[in-house]
Every structure is written in structure tokens, then in C-alpha cells.
Design an enzyme around this catalytic site. Sequence first.
Site, PDB file in Angstrom:
ATOM      1  N   SER A  19       0.838  -1.195   0.000  1.00 33.79           N
ATOM      2  CA  SER A  19       0.000   0.000   0.000  1.00 33.79           C
ATOM      3  C   SER A  19       0.882   1.258   0.000  1.00 33.79           C
ATOM      4  O   SER A  19       1.706   1.427  -0.890  1.00 33.79           O
ATOM      5  CB  SER A  19      -0.975  -0.050   1.168  1.00 33.79           C
ATOM      6  N   GLU A 118      -9.487  -3.528  -6.743  1.00 30.50           N
ATOM      7  CA  GLU A 118      -9.048  -2.520  -5.774  1.00 30.50           C
ATOM      8  C   GLU A 118      -9.011  -1.124  -6.383  1.00 30.50           C
ATOM      9  O   GLU A 118      -8.873  -0.964  -7.598  1.00 30.50           O
ATOM     10  CB  GLU A 118      -7.707  -2.890  -5.157  1.00 30.50           C
TER      11      GLU A 118
END
Length: 185
Positions: A19, A118
Site C-alpha cells: 500500500s 481494488e
Amino acid sequence: MRLLDLNIPAENIVVAGDSAGGGLTMALLMYLRDNSYPLPSGAILFSPWVDLTMSCNSWDTNAAYDIVPAPSPGDHLNPIYCYLGDNIQSLIVHPYASPLFGEFHDLPPLLIQAGESEVLRDEISLLAHKARAAHVPVRYELYEDGVCLALSLATRMSSSYLVSGTCVPTIPVSQHRSVRFSLMW
């Protein structure tokens, strides 16, 4: 730098991040290259957040499916504001803050993993494309129906081990099978 101070050769180092940590990993590689430091032999990026402008379409098209919420302007806990502070407008496209806007030449091999559902998907795809266009060896894995791998892998990872320089995590996909990948460069 500490590993180099301990006389560990750069070719024996692989850096990884997930991330925002994936974005920091890319920024680190660019910084090391830009300042003529030895580069690690490779990097692993799990769902890297590499564009803080959030300008890619998947932030909108996948918002309903992913577990990552979009930061809200004005929120005192907005991670982009917390990271860049009051200089947000001048820093948001700097390659060390948003590596997608950087130069990709002369970087080590990259393993990039992302989930198809995502919010970061489009910027990760652009990252893989730009790195390949700069002749960086890239292995890009896009997992069908996957959400942010950085958060979901942590809950599903059953084991990870290092065998003669080869990282081999095992991720349970169902009760009857598992997916294995290995890094060898």
C-alpha cells in the site's frame, strides 16, 4: 543504508512494501538511483499506492468493492495531508511522494501484485507499464476479483519462508488449493 553499513552487499537485498509502503519502496528506489547509491537486487510491491493525486478511474469504479476508503479533503486524518502537510500542492506530484510521476530508468527488477477490484488498480497497472517501457524487468500479477492485497494478504497469509534467496509465500485461496509464487532474479 544500515544494511550497507553492516557490509551486506546491495545485490543481497530485496526491499518490499505494501500500500503506502509500496509507494515508499518505489520512492526509495528512485532516491537511491538519483543519488548514486547502490540499488537492491529487486523490490516486491503489494498493492502499491503510487499516485497521491488519486486521478485514476479505479478510485471511482472500484470504490464499492475495495476495503480501502478514499481519503476525504478537509479530514484531519487524511493520509495525504498527514504525509505532505501544508505543502501538499507543491509536493503531490513529486516522484518521492507519488512515484508514478517519476522516471523509471535503471531500477532493479520489480514484482508487482494487485487486485482487479481494488481502488489502486489503474495506477498500479500504469506503474507496471511505465517501468516496462523504461526496460525495467517487471512481473505484474493482477488477481481476479481481488481487493487491496496489502490488507487482505495479511489476513490470509499462512506461511512465508526463504529458501536459498527465493521468497515463497503460500496464500490459501480456498480449502482445496493454494497459490504459490517465487521470486528469482
